[in-house]
Design a protein around this motif. Structure first.
Motif: not given
Length: 171
Positions: A98, A100-102, A168, A107-110, A165-166
């Motif tokens: 998982d 986190r996009t920015e 998660l 922000y969104d999660e993929r 991206w981070t």
């Protein structure tokens, strides 16, 4: 993230098998079209069309071979011992990640599933809950994620743009 990885790989295998059936059918249709054009008329245009259909059939045969190779690689991976991932595990083949996009909109999660084949395929989570994108270690996202751990920030270049991206979770 308790997803059944083997079930997700079965879903990918079904998609690959479907692609294989389409390629084999397209190959047969193109070969038949090339044969019928070549025998029905001696016109120059039909001769060119027969050559084009022959080339199309050759391309579809190559596509079918690639899909068969991918199916073989996926089957070998699925039947092997799947790696287990903990809270601090680095990303490697078999990981569901998982991120986190920015971007400009926020922000969104993929969620990504790192597999040896199937890059770009969207898989559906259990009960239709969410989507996972299959990536491979050779893909830009796969390269950026390999060896990273939860909490790491990565830079991914997509379509010439750098994104931060981070990570998660790795499961």
């Amino acid at each position: 993230m308790g997803l059944d990885k083997r079930e997700l790989m079965t879903q990918l295998a079904e998609r690959l098998q479907h692609s294989d059936r389409i390629a084999v059918r397209a190959q047969a249709e193109a070969r038949e079209a090339a044969r019928s054009l070549a025998t029905e008329s001696e016109k120059k245009e039909d001769g060119r069309a027969a050559i084009e259909y022959g080339s199309l059939a050759t391309g579809q045969a190559a596509r079918a071979r690639r899909v068969q190779e991918e199916l073989g690689a996926l089957t070998a991976f699925r039947e092997g011992e799947l790696p287990r991932f903990g809270r601090t595990s680095p990303v490697s083949l078999g990981a569901i990640v998982d991120v986190r996009t920015e971007d400009d909109t926020g922000y969104d999660e993929r969620t990504f599933f790192l597999l040896p084949v199937g890059a770009g395929t969207e898989l559906t989570g259990p009960g239709g809950d969410g989507f996972l994108s299959v990536i491979t270690p050779a893909s830009p996202v796969g390269k950026a994620l390999m060896g990273r751990r939860a909490g790491d920030c990565i830079e991914v270049t997509l379509a010439g743009e750098v994104h931060e991206w981070t990570v998660l979770e790795v499961a």
